[in-house]
Scaffold this active site. Structure first.
Site, PDB file in Angstrom:
ATOM      1  N   SER A  92      -4.324   1.788  -7.660  1.00 57.26           N
ATOM      2  CA  SER A  92      -5.629   2.624  -8.097  1.00 57.26           C
ATOM      3  C   SER A  92      -5.158   3.603  -9.300  1.00 57.26           C
ATOM      4  O   SER A  92      -3.926   3.375  -9.919  1.00 57.26           O
ATOM      5  CB  SER A  92      -5.437   3.710  -6.739  1.00 57.26           C
ATOM      6  OG  SER A  92      -4.229   4.414  -6.729  1.00 57.26           O
TER       7      SER A  92
ATOM      8  N   GLN B   6       0.766  15.833  -2.412  1.00 60.77           N
ATOM      9  CA  GLN B   6       0.782  15.257  -3.655  1.00 60.77           C
ATOM     10  C   GLN B   6       1.206  15.879  -4.730  1.00 60.77           C
ATOM     11  O   GLN B   6       1.136  17.202  -4.717  1.00 60.77           O
ATOM     12  CB  GLN B   6      -0.730  14.408  -3.850  1.00 60.77           C
ATOM     13  CG  GLN B   6      -0.929  13.359  -2.911  1.00 60.77           C
ATOM     14  CD  GLN B   6      -2.606  12.770  -3.072  1.00 60.77           C
ATOM     15  OE1 GLN B   6      -2.983  13.433  -3.899  1.00 60.77           O
ATOM     16  NE2 GLN B   6      -2.766  12.090  -2.352  1.00 60.77           N
ATOM     17  N   ARG B   7       1.689  15.115  -5.941  1.00 63.05           N
ATOM     18  CA  ARG B   7       2.234  15.535  -7.211  1.00 63.05           C
ATOM     19  C   ARG B   7       3.427  16.508  -7.053  1.00 63.05           C
ATOM     20  O   ARG B   7       3.547  17.369  -7.770  1.00 63.05           O
ATOM     21  CB  ARG B   7       0.822  16.522  -7.916  1.00 63.05           C
ATOM     22  CG  ARG B   7      -0.406  15.607  -7.927  1.00 63.05           C
ATOM     23  CD  ARG B   7      -1.005  15.765  -9.300  1.00 63.05           C
ATOM     24  NE  ARG B   7       0.097  15.317 -10.301  1.00 63.05           N
ATOM     25  CZ  ARG B   7      -0.359  15.502 -11.606  1.00 63.05           C
ATOM     26  NH1 ARG B   7      -1.383  16.411 -11.985  1.00 63.05           N
ATOM     27  NH2 ARG B   7       0.407  15.579 -12.569  1.00 63.05           N
TER      28      ARG B   7
ATOM     29  N   SER C 263       4.859   6.067 -14.599  1.00 63.86           N
ATOM     30  CA  SER C 263       5.894   7.109 -14.870  1.00 63.86           C
ATOM     31  C   SER C 263       7.527   6.728 -14.268  1.00 63.86           C
ATOM     32  O   SER C 263       8.408   6.784 -14.974  1.00 63.86           O
ATOM     33  CB  SER C 263       5.598   8.250 -13.976  1.00 63.86           C
ATOM     34  OG  SER C 263       6.337   9.343 -13.977  1.00 63.86           O
TER      35      SER C 263
ATOM     36  N   LYS D 208       6.957   9.174  -6.353  1.00 62.23           N
ATOM     37  CA  LYS D 208       8.171   8.299  -6.865  1.00 62.23           C
ATOM     38  C   LYS D 208       9.310   8.223  -5.987  1.00 62.23           C
ATOM     39  O   LYS D 208       9.750   7.098  -6.253  1.00 62.23           O
ATOM     40  CB  LYS D 208       8.299   9.102  -8.203  1.00 62.23           C
ATOM     41  CG  LYS D 208       7.318   8.600  -9.373  1.00 62.23           C
ATOM     42  CD  LYS D 208       8.053   9.092 -10.838  1.00 62.23           C
ATOM     43  CE  LYS D 208       8.435  10.405 -10.915  1.00 62.23           C
ATOM     44  NZ  LYS D 208       8.081  10.991 -12.486  1.00 62.23           N
TER      45      LYS D 208
ATOM     46  N   CYS E 210       0.931  -1.158  -0.164  1.00 64.05           N
ATOM     47  CA  CYS E 210      -0.213  -0.008  -0.068  1.00 64.05           C
ATOM     48  C   CYS E 210       0.894   1.159  -0.073  1.00 64.05           C
ATOM     49  O   CYS E 210       1.729   1.038   0.865  1.00 64.05           O
ATOM     50  CB  CYS E 210      -0.719  -0.017   1.469  1.00 64.05           C
ATOM     51  SG  CYS E 210      -2.451   0.446   1.442  1.00 64.05           S
ATOM     52  N   ILE E 211       0.492   2.256  -0.712  1.00 63.50           N
ATOM     53  CA  ILE E 211       1.588   3.308  -0.886  1.00 63.50           C
ATOM     54  C   ILE E 211       0.606   4.586  -0.678  1.00 63.50           C
ATOM     55  O   ILE E 211      -0.407   4.505  -1.451  1.00 63.50           O
ATOM     56  CB  ILE E 211       2.502   3.466  -1.960  1.00 63.50           C
ATOM     57  CG1 ILE E 211       3.285   4.527  -1.986  1.00 63.50           C
ATOM     58  CG2 ILE E 211       1.691   3.392  -3.246  1.00 63.50           C
ATOM     59  CD1 ILE E 211       4.487   4.653  -2.955  1.00 63.50           C
TER      60      ILE E 211
ATOM     61  N   THR F 175       0.836   9.264  -0.334  1.00 58.95           N
ATOM     62  CA  THR F 175       1.307  10.475  -0.131  1.00 58.95           C
ATOM     63  C   THR F 175       0.065  11.147   0.346  1.00 58.95           C
ATOM     64  O   THR F 175      -1.109  11.335  -0.128  1.00 58.95           O
ATOM     65  CB  THR F 175       1.871  11.221  -1.361  1.00 58.95           C
ATOM     66  OG1 THR F 175       2.652  10.294  -2.063  1.00 58.95           O
ATOM     67  CG2 THR F 175       2.343  12.410  -1.239  1.00 58.95           C
TER      68      THR F 175
ATOM     69  N   GLU G 269       1.817  -4.810  -5.118  1.00 59.60           N
ATOM     70  CA  GLU G 269       0.386  -5.615  -4.904  1.00 59.60           C
ATOM     71  C   GLU G 269      -0.552  -4.884  -5.854  1.00 59.60           C
ATOM     72  O   GLU G 269      -0.867  -3.752  -5.769  1.00 59.60           O
ATOM     73  CB  GLU G 269      -0.021  -5.688  -3.376  1.00 59.60           C
ATOM     74  CG  GLU G 269       0.573  -6.831  -2.702  1.00 59.60           C
ATOM     75  CD  GLU G 269      -0.052  -7.088  -1.402  1.00 59.60           C
ATOM     76  OE1 GLU G 269       0.761  -7.039  -0.473  1.00 59.60           O
ATOM     77  OE2 GLU G 269      -1.390  -6.806  -1.207  1.00 59.60           O
TER      78      GLU G 269
ATOM     79  N   TYR H 102       6.977  13.044  -4.386  1.00 63.86           N
ATOM     80  CA  TYR H 102       7.202  12.105  -3.451  1.00 63.86           C
ATOM     81  C   TYR H 102       6.743  10.849  -3.350  1.00 63.86           C
ATOM     82  O   TYR H 102       7.462   9.586  -2.879  1.00 63.86           O
ATOM     83  CB  TYR H 102       6.442  12.772  -1.809  1.00 63.86           C
ATOM     84  CG  TYR H 102       7.008  14.009  -1.438  1.00 63.86           C
ATOM     85  CD1 TYR H 102       8.463  14.148  -0.967  1.00 63.86           C
ATOM     86  CD2 TYR H 102       6.429  15.058  -1.617  1.00 63.86           C
ATOM     87  CE1 TYR H 102       8.852  15.368  -0.466  1.00 63.86           C
ATOM     88  CE2 TYR H 102       6.646  16.344  -1.274  1.00 63.86           C
ATOM     89  CZ  TYR H 102       7.961  16.546  -0.598  1.00 63.86           C
ATOM     90  OH  TYR H 102       8.630  17.657  -0.197  1.00 63.86           O
TER      91      TYR H 102
END
Ligand code: ACO
Ligand code: ZN
Length: 298
Positions: free
Chosen positions: A189, A159-160, A198, A165, A151-152, A154, A185, A163
């Site tokens: 999303s 966000q954007r 990316s 990446k 699970c990841i 930010t 996993e 962070y």
């Protein structure tokens, strides 16, 4: 089931206050019903992640709360950015609260049912008040499928900005040290997929372009654009799993069928474009592997 339906039917927390930010949750999270029902704003301590129903409760808590950074071991520090490795078996309360907080922004992933089997890599940014939570990813301790991220997340105010990446890069750095090929996993999303695509394209292009240059310099094979590197070599250099490398090469549109097999062919324009982008990205967040103090547990 559309995201909107989910949001309308289930969202149970209308607002949170977290450090100096207020955030509008995206999804339902199983905070105690009697606490959050009808509540205007849930106040969360940004260091221990304990939640309370009012600002006065939070103030009382902050007088007692000693925490200035996540629990666990600080395994990475570069400038103001740190990563802490938190064991789900040892720091149960923190991890439970981290999962509750992150579920507000995650559609379906929910790991708190058995946090013992997970490690949490918590990324923070430091100032004179402490280490502020920016994001985290979780990882199962033992994964037969070699998943390197469960699970990841930010947090929305961060966000954007790169962070996500940076955390993805970190997760592959851990896989490199384990000598394994990793993969996140599924399902990913929409934003998760965008971020991985990316990261994968940039990482694979980094390798193809540096190989290409070497070949151009060595044998001057002109414009034919072929890169003499195998998919297995790319996997080994990046710790990205084979399927993900192949799908990345397909997305980049660099696989060409040639004399009974596939070869990687880089158009010159692609290399030029890549180099321009690279220059523009000079100021982007980058992981420094030298700042990571971590070896896999045997
Ligand atoms: N719209 C368009 N593109 C986006 C968006 C967006 N909202 N978010 C990220 N991207 C793209 C960026 O353009 C960037 O690509 P680029 O550098 O080529 O421009 C790339 O994805 C990564 O951007 P970052 O800034 O590094 O990522 P960020 O810090 O925003 O984190 C994350 C990405 C973690 C997916 C974040 O959106 C998030 O926490 N979302 C909510 C939780 C979630 O969905 N997590 C992933 C679930 S899947 C899993 O856990 C395995
Ligand atoms: Zn606290």
């Amino acid at each position: 089931r559309s995201h909107n339906v989910d949001k309308l039917l289930l969202k149970n927390v209308s607002l949170i206050e977290f450090g100096r930010y207020r955030m509008k949750p995206w999804y339902f999270s199983p905070y105690p019903e009697d606490l959050v029902t009808g509540l205007e704003c849930l106040f969360i301590c940004e260091f221990c992640l304990k939640y309370v129903a009012s600002l006065s409760c939070l103030k009382r808590h902050l007088v007692k709360c000693q925490r200035k950074h996540p629990p666990g071991r600080e395994i990475y520090r570069n400038g103001s950015i740190s990563f802490f490795e938190v064991d789900g078996r040892k720091d149960k309360e923190y991890v439970k609260n981290l999962c509750l907080l992150s579920k507000l922004f995650l559609d379906h992933k929910w790991v708190a049912y058995d946090s013992d089997i997970f490690l949490f890599y918590v990324m923070t940014m430091a100032d004179n008040r402490g280490c502020h939570l920016v994001g985290y990813f979780s990882k199962v301790k033992e994964s037969p499928e070699n998943y390197n991220v469960a699970c990841i997340l930010t947090l929305p105010p961060y966000q954007r900005k790169g962070y996500g990446k940076l955390m993805i890069e970190f997760s592959y750095e851990l896989s490199k040290r384990e000598g394994k090929l990793g993969s996140p996993e599924k399902p990913l999303s929409d934003f998760g997929l965008l971020s991985y695509r990316s990261y994968w394209s940039q990482t694979v292009l980094d390798i193809l372009c540096s190989y290409k240059k070497a070949v151009w310099m060595e044998v001057d094979d002109g414009d034919d654009g072929r890169v003499k590197i195998s998919i297995e070599q790319i996997c080994e250099l990046t710790s990205i799993k084979k399927e993900d490398v192949i799908s990345t090469l397909q997305n980049l549109n660099v696989l060409t069928y040639y004399q009974g097999g596939y070869v990687i062919v880089l158009a010159k324009e692609m290399v030029t474009k890549y180099e321009e982008r690279k220059k523009a990205a000079a100021g982007e967040l980058k992981l420094d592997p030298k700042c990571l103090y971590w070896t896999p547990k045997l």
